[in-house]
Design an enzyme around this catalytic site. Structure first.
Site, mmCIF file in Angstrom:
data_model
loop_
_atom_site.group_PDB
_atom_site.id
_atom_site.type_symbol
_atom_site.label_atom_id
_atom_site.label_comp_id
_atom_site.label_asym_id
_atom_site.label_seq_id
_atom_site.Cartn_x
_atom_site.Cartn_y
_atom_site.Cartn_z
ATOM 1 N N GLY A 186 6.612 10.971 6.680
ATOM 2 C CA GLY A 186 6.747 9.805 7.579
ATOM 3 C C GLY A 186 6.483 8.492 6.852
ATOM 4 N N THR A 187 7.136 7.439 7.343
ATOM 5 C CA THR A 187 6.928 6.124 6.727
ATOM 6 C C THR A 187 6.136 5.194 7.647
ATOM 7 O OG1 THR A 187 8.964 5.309 7.714
ATOM 8 C CG2 THR A 187 9.115 6.186 5.464
ATOM 9 N N GLY A 188 5.970 5.600 8.902
ATOM 10 C CA GLY A 188 5.295 4.729 9.861
ATOM 11 C C GLY A 188 6.225 3.664 10.423
ATOM 12 N N HIS B 278 0.828 -1.198 0.000
ATOM 13 C CA HIS B 278 0.000 0.000 0.000
ATOM 14 C C HIS B 278 0.873 1.264 0.000
ATOM 15 C CE1 HIS B 278 -3.476 2.439 0.824
ATOM 16 N NE2 HIS B 278 -2.769 3.048 1.748
ATOM 17 N N ARG C 86 8.741 17.158 13.156
ATOM 18 C CA ARG C 86 7.684 17.010 12.151
ATOM 19 C C ARG C 86 6.293 17.245 12.736
ATOM 20 N NH1 ARG C 86 8.596 11.520 11.086
ATOM 21 N NH2 ARG C 86 6.585 11.551 10.045
HETATM 22 P P1 ADP Z 1 5.872 8.160 11.189
HETATM 23 O O1 ADP Z 1 6.804 7.967 10.076
HETATM 24 O O2 ADP Z 1 4.434 8.106 10.787
HETATM 25 O O3 ADP Z 1 6.178 9.351 12.016
HETATM 26 P P2 ADP Z 1 6.734 6.671 13.500
HETATM 27 O O4 ADP Z 1 6.871 5.210 13.708
HETATM 28 O O5 ADP Z 1 7.936 7.496 13.652
HETATM 29 O O6 ADP Z 1 6.059 6.845 12.086
HETATM 30 O O7 ADP Z 1 5.645 7.181 14.522
HETATM 31 C C1 ADP Z 1 4.434 6.489 14.623
HETATM 32 C C2 ADP Z 1 3.306 7.463 14.929
HETATM 33 O O8 ADP Z 1 3.496 8.005 16.239
HETATM 34 C C3 ADP Z 1 3.261 8.683 14.045
HETATM 35 O O9 ADP Z 1 2.539 8.429 12.878
HETATM 36 C C4 ADP Z 1 2.584 9.693 14.904
HETATM 37 O O10 ADP Z 1 1.182 9.530 14.811
HETATM 38 C C5 ADP Z 1 3.011 9.319 16.319
HETATM 39 N N1 ADP Z 1 4.119 10.171 16.793
HETATM 40 C C6 ADP Z 1 5.427 9.865 16.807
HETATM 41 N N2 ADP Z 1 6.147 10.852 17.351
HETATM 42 C C7 ADP Z 1 5.273 11.811 17.709
HETATM 43 C C8 ADP Z 1 5.411 13.081 18.341
HETATM 44 N N3 ADP Z 1 6.581 13.563 18.741
HETATM 45 N N4 ADP Z 1 4.261 13.783 18.583
HETATM 46 C C9 ADP Z 1 3.067 13.299 18.214
HETATM 47 N N5 ADP Z 1 2.874 12.107 17.610
HETATM 48 C C10 ADP Z 1 3.971 11.359 17.359
#
Ligand code: ADP
Length: 453
Positions: free
Chosen positions: A392-394, A215, A336
Site C-alpha cells: 500500500g502507498t496510503g 519518508h 489486501r
Molecule cells: P493503503 O495504500 O495504505 O491501503 P488507502 O488510501 O487505500 O491506503 O487506505 C487507507 C487506509 O484505510 C489503509 O491503510 C487501511 O488502514 C484502511 N483500509 C482501506 N481499505 C480497507 C479495508 N477494505 N479494510 C480495512 N482497512 C482498510
C-alpha cells in the site's frame, strides 16, 4: 454703487427741493435731512428683511429686496449653493470610498493618533471580534487581547505581518488572521486584516505532504542503497545474491507504485472535469477490476472468495480509466486487508432514480469509527505496517475520493471493527444509461458537477 448714490440723492432731492421751493433755504435744508432719514429708514427695512431671511435659514428662496442688500443676499445665496454642491460631492465621494472599503474582502480599521478605532468595516469586525458600532473610539490594544498583537503593535516600524488566532478559534478548528499596520496621515494607522486559515491549512498540508513523500521514498531507497553497497563489497553466494536482488526489486516496485499514485493524484487535480462524452460498459469495468483483484490475491498468496455479482446492462459516463482505477483501488484494498479464508463481494447496482452504486464488501478486519473520516487523507493509514506489507502507498482512497468527486458522485465508507468493511460510491443518474439506449437519449440530462474538495 452709482445707483445707490443716485437713490440717496433722489431721496434728498424729494425732501429738499419742495422745502426750498415753498419755505426757503432753512426748510430746504430740513427737507434734505428728512430725505436722507427716509433713505436710511428704507435701507434699514431692506437690511431687516435680509436678516430675517438669514435667520430663517432657507437659502434657496432669496427675498425680493432691491438695491445693495438684495444683491448681497443673492451673492450670499449663490456662494452657499456652490459650497453645498461641493460638500455634497465630497460626501458622495466619501460614501463611495467607504462603500468600497466595506465591500473589501479584507478587514480595514482606521486608527487615530492614540490608536483608537475611528472606523472599521464588517470584515475587520468579524476578524477581530469587534462591534463596528460599540467599539468606535476604543483603544484597539484593549480590545484585541492576543499577546502577539500587543508586541506587534509596539513594533509598527517593522511593517511586517503578524498572524493571530481569530475569534472562536479552537485547537481542533484553528482560525488564523493575518494583520498588517500601515502608518498614514499625521500619526494615524491603517490596520488591514486577512483570514489566512485556508492558506495556512494548505501550507500545513503541503509541508506534511512533502514530509510524507520524502519518508515514503526514503525507506525503500535506504534498503536499496544498503543492498547495492553490500553486493558491491562482498562476494555473496548465488542463493543469497538472488534473495538480495528480489528484495531490491520489491523496493524498486514499491517506489514505482508510489510515484505512479502520486502522478495519478496530480493528474486528477490538474485535468479538466470528465465530461459525458465517453461511456464505459459497467460489465467491462467490473471484469477489469476482477482481473486486477485476482492478480493481487495471487501475488499475496491469499485464498479468498472473490465474488462479482452479475453486472447490470448499463454504461457510465466519465473518464473510464479513472472509474476503473477507483473501483480497482477499493477491490484491491479489500483483497489486501482481508485475511485468507475471508470473502470479498463486488457489485454494481442500479438504484431507483437512475443512479448506480458500486460496492465492495469484505470480511476483513474493519476500521474503527474514529479512523473512518480520515481514511481519504493522503498517507493516512490505520495500520502502517500492514499497509506496507501488502504494497500500500496510503494514497489509494485519496485517489478514489478525487475520482468520485470529479464525477459528481458520492463516496460511501462503512465499516465495523472486526466485522468487515463496505466501501463504495454512487454515480448520479446523469452519468448512467441503459446499454441499449443511445447517448442522445440521456444527453438531455445535465451532467452533475462534482463538489469542491
Ligand atoms: P493503503 O495504500 O495504505 O491501503 P488507502 O488510501 O487505500 O491506503 O487506505 C487507507 C487506509 O484505510 C489503509 O491503510 C487501511 O488502514 C484502511 N483500509 C482501506 N481499505 C480497507 C479495508 N477494505 N479494510 C480495512 N482497512 C482498510
Amino acid at each position: 454703487m452709482a445707483a445707490r448714490i443716485l437713490a440717496f440723492l433722489f431721496c434728498m432731492a424729494i425732501g429738499g427741493v419742495p422745502g426750498w421751493w415753498f419755505g426757503g433755504f432753512r426748510v430746504g435744508v430740513l427737507g434734505l435731512l428728512a430725505g436722507a432719514i427716509a433713505w436710511a429708514i428704507l435701507e434699514s427695512l431692506r437690511a431687516l428683511k435680509v436678516r430675517r431671511w438669514l435667520r430663517r435659514g432657507d437659502y434657496r428662496t432669496v427675498p425680493r429686496v432691491a438695491g445693495l442688500w438684495g444683491e448681497a443676499a443673492d451673492r450670499f445665496r449663490r456662494a452657499l449653493l456652490v459650497r453645498e454642491k461641493q460638500a455634497a460631492e465630497a460626501e458622495h465621494r466619501l460614501e463611495d470610498f467607504l462603500a468600497a472599503l466595506r465591500a473589501s474582502p479584507n478587514g480595514v480599521v482606521l486608527l487615530d493618533r492614540q490608536a483608537r478605532i475611528e472606523w472599521l468595516n464588517e470584515t475587520a469586525a468579524a476578524h477581530l471580534g469587534l462591534d463596528p458600532g460599540r467599539d468606535l473610539q476604543q483603544y484597539i490594544v484593549n480590545l484585541v487581547r492576543d499577546p502577539g498583537f500587543a508586541a506587534f503593535f509596539q513594533e509598527t516600524s517593522a511593517n511586517q505581518d503578524v498572524v493571530i488566532a481569530g475569534p472562536g478559534s479552537t485547537a481542533a478548528r484553528p482560525r488564523k488572521i493575518s494583520l498588517r499596520l500601515h502608518p498614514y496621515g499625521e500619526g494615524r494607522m491603517l490596520l488591514l486584516s486577512r483570514d489566512v486559515t485556508a492558506v495556512e491549512q494548505a501550507e500545513h498540508m503541503r509541508r506534511d505532504f512533502v514530509a510524507n513523500v520524502s519518508h515514503e521514498i526514503r525507506t525503500p531507497l535506504t534498503v536499496l542503497s544498503g543492498y547495492v553497497e553490500t553486493m558491491l563489497n562482498l562476494e555473496l553466494p548465488a542463493e543469497e545474491r538472488k534473495r538480495y536482488l528480489q528484495t531490491m526489486a520489491q523496493q524498486a516496485q514499491r517506489m514505482q507504485t508510489l510515484v505512479n499514485d502520486l502522478l495519478t493524484l496530480s493528474r486528477l487535480e490538474g485535468s479538466p472535469l470528465p465530461g459525458a462524452a465517453e461511456w464505459t460498459d459497467v460489465a467491462q469495468l467490473l471484469a477489469q477490476c476482477r482481473q486486477e483483484a485476482e492478480a493481487i490475491a495471487s501475488a499475496l498468496n491469499k485464498k479468498l472468495q472473490l465474488r462479482f455479482a452479475p453486472a447490470p446492462e448499463a454504461l457510465v459516463a466519465g473518464a473510464g480509466g479513472e472509474l476503473t482505477s477507483a473501483l480497482s483501488n477499493l477491490v484491491g484494498n479489500a483483497v489486501r486487508y482481508t485475511p485468507s479464508g475471508g470473502s470479498v463481494d463486488v457489485a454494481a447496482t442500479l438504484l431507483p432514480g437512475g443512479r448506480i452504486e458500486f460496492s465492495v464488501k469484505d470480511t476483513g478486519p474493519g476500521v474503527a469509527p474514529e479512523h473512518l473520516p480520515r481514511l481519504t487523507e493522503r498517507f493516512y493509514r490505520v495500520d502502517r505496517s500492514r499497509s506496507r506489507e501488502t504494497g500500500g502507498t496510503g494514497l489509494g482512497l485519496a485517489i478514489v475520493k478525487h475520482v468520485v468527486q470529479r464525477h459528481g458522485g458520492e463516496l460511501k465508507l462503512e465499516s465495523t471493527l472486526g466485522a468487515g468493511s463496505s466501501f463504495g460510491f454512487v454515480l448520479p443518474a446523469a452519468r448512467v444509461r441503459a446499454a441499449g439506449s443511445t447517448p442522445a437519449d440521456s444527453a438531455e440530462r445535465p451532467a452533475t458537477e462534482p463538489a469542491a474538495g
